[in-house]
Design an enzyme around this catalytic site. Structure first.
Site, mmCIF file in Angstrom:
data_model
loop_
_atom_site.group_PDB
_atom_site.id
_atom_site.type_symbol
_atom_site.label_atom_id
_atom_site.label_comp_id
_atom_site.label_asym_id
_atom_site.label_seq_id
_atom_site.Cartn_x
_atom_site.Cartn_y
_atom_site.Cartn_z
ATOM 1 N N ARG A 102 1.161 -0.934 -0.177
ATOM 2 C CA ARG A 102 0.139 -0.270 0.168
ATOM 3 C C ARG A 102 0.407 1.408 0.040
ATOM 4 O O ARG A 102 1.278 1.530 1.149
ATOM 5 C CB ARG A 102 -0.627 -0.429 1.179
ATOM 6 C CG ARG A 102 -2.500 1.744 1.136
ATOM 7 C CD ARG A 102 -2.775 1.277 2.577
ATOM 8 N NE ARG A 102 -1.812 1.489 3.449
ATOM 9 C CZ ARG A 102 -1.993 1.781 4.323
ATOM 10 N NH1 ARG A 102 -2.238 0.884 5.314
ATOM 11 N NH2 ARG A 102 -0.318 2.472 5.295
ATOM 12 N N HIS A 158 -3.335 5.012 4.509
ATOM 13 C CA HIS A 158 -4.431 3.750 3.962
ATOM 14 C C HIS A 158 -5.786 4.564 4.305
ATOM 15 O O HIS A 158 -6.246 4.241 2.510
ATOM 16 C CB HIS A 158 -5.116 3.543 6.278
ATOM 17 C CG HIS A 158 -6.294 3.282 6.243
ATOM 18 N ND1 HIS A 158 -6.507 1.642 5.760
ATOM 19 C CD2 HIS A 158 -7.198 4.068 7.748
ATOM 20 C CE1 HIS A 158 -7.868 1.209 6.272
ATOM 21 N NE2 HIS A 158 -8.689 2.953 7.400
ATOM 22 N N TYR A 201 4.529 4.682 11.544
ATOM 23 C CA TYR A 201 4.838 3.630 11.624
ATOM 24 C C TYR A 201 5.694 3.123 10.497
ATOM 25 O O TYR A 201 5.725 1.692 10.390
ATOM 26 C CB TYR A 201 3.363 2.720 11.713
ATOM 27 C CG TYR A 201 2.338 3.014 10.606
ATOM 28 C CD1 TYR A 201 2.153 2.713 9.902
ATOM 29 C CD2 TYR A 201 1.467 3.932 10.393
ATOM 30 C CE1 TYR A 201 0.989 2.691 8.340
ATOM 31 C CE2 TYR A 201 0.244 4.340 9.885
ATOM 32 C CZ TYR A 201 0.683 3.500 8.705
ATOM 33 O OH TYR A 201 -0.344 3.584 7.680
#
Lengths: 355, 407
Positions: B271, B275, B284
């Site tokens: 990805r 998100h 992160y």
């Protein structure tokens, strides 16, 4: 769905149990409509732990009455997919508390798929849930879970209290293009009544309450397993001089406000009786609606007789939890019988009185 | 003779109900993700398919960029980007026949667009004008599913129903790496294997469930290995290699079609974006990691293959870009129009037959809207009356009231 005769000849009527009537309803529905499929745990070879699906797999084959893996979310989720493809699944959840793993499928998909897709994907799914206590079941076998379902828009919540209703309402549930949570009071499974399986009597459809016993003193509003309790209480109340009317809701959603309201306006007093815990239970909703629409007709506050607000008790203690005749009569006794202002106002015209 | 008098015999036979195990070896995924592009095997691939995949990848990337831009402009409520995952989504769309069904999650709008659905209808959920904007029966694409993995049992049930009716229909269900931890993933795969359902499960393992990396999600050797426990084959594929994903999915679809049952495919991808637009991926993961994946870009991999085989030149690249730009421009123009909202629809189709209570509520809302409209109209007339009257103190108040009413 064929239109059954209103009343079968006496000769054709014989004692039948609610379980037999439910079984017959599924059998007739499956025979009438090839898109009706039954699925669940142990529903095939065994005929269900309560034998409600007895003989269906043998008669219609295992593709029509299917034993699934033991996975309630999977069962209901598969039923959603089947409904998307035009089938009409009838799902059996083995017990009230065993239905909880399927809750997400029910709330997040079954209840809202029609709405989500502007009607493109209706969910003609019947979820049969044996519910309630009084059968000596150990933990997780006696829950009254109807309040959870009632709180979910998009579902119908139906519960029969008689053999004839068991047949008629289950046929109506299966025929409905909406999802129906069909709550079967398991303590009434083996209760018998004269009934004709070959020409079952016509009953009102989903969303209609019935007056099970007429009376003019007060109204007992109830459903499912508590209907026989209220009928017994009404009989016992005659000794006290009270003529109690018993309204069997039959369907919690849609809620038949008119039948309830017209009864309470006549009697001026109301008690709601159910096994489900009182706090946040169905009785609160009924009481609120009765208060909103019958305020000027009420002689007393609307009372509730419900299960205690406790986790369902172990079988050796359940009799203390279940609302029984005595508790119903105690509530009736607290309905301010000294009050007669609406009756007094009657002479001068009551409509909208009490100012 | 007692059991004790027959030494050894007691332990010789297996438990009475035991049956020989199925050999798990044929179900196991390969040690490394399957690759096609840049390998010798790619020579056997159909040039027309490769060219089609390339065009769809380019369109898909541009679609992702445009949807992200529309979100920044406030035209979408939220957009979970599939940038970097175009190969898996495009291949999933192209591998299906018209009669087959696709079960997407909320990150799979590109798969639906690549299948030919109207992007504006597909984006209805994320724009927020309705939950599902297309007709699932007409398009054979299930509504975009938000609760993770809950669409998988639907795919199983639908393919089961189709088979019961004798229809040759395969269901392809998309799920992410995070979704494989959900109970519905387990139940759907188990049902599918026990009933030998014609369904294919495609896991797009994009490395993260919002912020949680795969290492915190699963201790399985790979997500494809999970298939073995259900008794179905697991296939591991490079999710950025569109040709490889297409090939693996096509094998799985063909297997399902001929009655071989379900397959679990894990497409290893990444990805590239956060998100959603509301997420901050720098909290992160490192930029180095992202850059490594950008170097393994699905479009670049395909372009290199096509150029090396003489199937693509600069003109072809420009042509593909122009096609993608056309999609983006159309989407932009249509999404910049305010959608027509119908509050009455809130009550329509809750039930087949409206309940008494809902009818009352619908009437109440209609009355509120009528009052709002009347107030709006009155304020507008008021504003028009005072227009040009610089000294009327009521003007400011009236105009302000009108603005308040129209918002």
């Amino acid at each position: 769905m064929s239109a059954p005769a209103t009343r079968a000849p006496a000769a054709a009527r014989k004692p039948a149990t609610m379980a037999q009537a439910l079984n017959r309803a599924m059998r007739d529905a499956m025979a009438a409509d090839p898109t009706v499929h039954v699925l669940g745990e142990d529903v095939g070879t065994l005929g269900g732990v309560f034998r409600v699906t007895d003989g269906l797999a043998k008669e219609f084959g295992e593709d029509r009455c299917t034993d699934t893996p033991l996975a309630e979310a999977g069962i209901l989720g598969a039923a959603v997919g089947m409904a998307m493809y035009g089938l009409r699944p009838v799902v059996e959840m083995q017990f009230d508390a065993f239905a909880y793993p399927s809750f997400e499928q029910l709330v997040s998909h079954v209840s809202r798929m029609r709405n989500r897709t502007h009607g493109a994907l209706p969910m003609p799914i019947t979820v049969r849930v044996p519910y309630g206590g009084g059968i000596g079941g150990v933990e997780h076998h006696s829950d009254s879970s109807e309040a959870y379902y009632m709180a979910t828009p998009g579902l119908h919540v139906v519960t029969p209290a008689t053999v004839a209703d068991a047949y008629g309402l289950l046929r109506a549930a299966i025929a409905s293009d909406d999802p129906v949570v069909f709550m079967e009071p398991k303590r009434l499974y083996w209760g018998k009544a004269d009934w004709s399986p070959d020409s079952p009597e016509q009953v009102p459809g989903i969303g209609r309450a019935v007056v099970r016993r007429p009376g003019r003193s007060a109204t007992l509003i109830t459903y499912g397993p508590s209907v026989p309790v209220c009928l017994a209480a009404a009989e016992a109340a005659r000794e006290e001089g009270w003529e109690l009317e018993v309204v069997d809701l039959r369907s919690l959603v849609p809620f038949d406000e008119e039948t309830v309201v017209s009864s309470v306006r006549r009697t001026g007093r109301a008690v709601i009786v159910h096994e489900s815990p009182g706090f946040g239970g169905p009785g609160g909703e009924v009481a609120a609606r009765v208060s909103e629409r019958c305020f000027h007709y009420l002689e007393a506050p609307v009372l509730r007789v419900a299960g205690f607000d406790i986790p369902y008790p172990p079988p050796m203690l359940e009799r203390h939890h279940l609302p029984g005749v005595e508790r119903v009569l105690d509530a009736v006794a607290r309905l301010q019988w000294e009050s007669d202002w609406t009756a007094a106002a009657d002479g001068g015209g009551t409509e909208g009185g009490g100012n | 003779m007692t059991v004790l008098e027959q030494p050894g015999a007691y332990h010789l036979s297996p438990p009475p109900g035991w049956r020989p195990q199925l050999d798990p070896a044929p179900l196991l995924p390969d040690a490394e993700p399957h690759r096609m592009l840049g390998t010798d095997a790619a020579a056997g691939l159909d040039p027309a398919l490769l060219t089609r995949l390339y065009r769809e990848l380019v369109r898909g990337r541009r679609y992702n960029e445009q949807a992200t831009a529309l979100t920044k402009q406030g035209r979408l409520a939220v957009y979970p980007s599939s940038t970097g995952q175009e190969a898996a989504q495009v291949a999933a769309a192209l591998v299906l026949e018209e009669r087959d069904w696709l079960f997407p999650s909320y990150r799979d709008t590109l798969a639906a667009v690549a299948r030919g659905l109207d992007p504006v209808e597909v984006l209805s959920l994320l724009r927020g004008d309705w939950h599902s904007g297309y007709d699932p029966r007409a398009t054979r694409v299930a509504p975009l599913c938000t609760p993770l993995a809950t669409q998988l049992p639907h795919a199983v049930g639908l393919a089961h129903a189709a088979r019961l009716k004798g229809d040759d229909v395969v269901a392809l269900a998309l799920v992410g790496d995070g979704g494989t931890s959900e109970g519905d993933f387990h139940e759907a795969l188990n049902f599918a294997a026990v009933w030998r359902i014609p369904v294919v499960f495609l896991v797009q393992n994009n490395g993260f469930a919002i912020s949680v990396p795969l290492a915190k999600q699963s201790a399985a050797p790979s997500l494809a290995h999970k298939a073995v426990g259900y008794g179905m084959p697991g296939r591991l594929v490079d999710g950025n290699d569109a040709a490889a994903v297409h090939q693996v999915l096509q094998e799985a679809v063909r297997r399902a079609r001929r009655g071989g049952g379900p397959t679990l495919v894990e497409a290893v991808t990444y990805r590239v974006e956060a998100h959603t637009n509301a997420d901050d991926a720098t909290r992160y993961r490192t930029d180095d990691e992202v850059q490594a994946w950008r170097a393994h870009d699905p479009i670049a991999l395909m372009e290199r293959e096509l150029r090396s085989r003489g199937l693509l030149d600069d003109a072809g690249v420009r042509e593909a870009a122009a096609g993608a730009e056309e999609l983006a421009a159309g989407l932009r123009a249509r999404m910049n129009q305010d959608p027509e909202l119908r509050p009455d629809d809130l009550f329509a189709q809750v039930y087949a037959e409206e309940t008494v209570q809902l009818a009352e509520q619908r009437t109440r809302l209609a009355e509120e809207l009528a009052e709002e409209l009347a107030a709006d109209e009155a304020a507008r007339q008021d504003g028009a009356q005072h227009d040009g009257d610089q000294h009327d103190g009521a003007r400011t108040e009236g105009a302000h009231g009108a603005e308040g009413a129209t918002r």
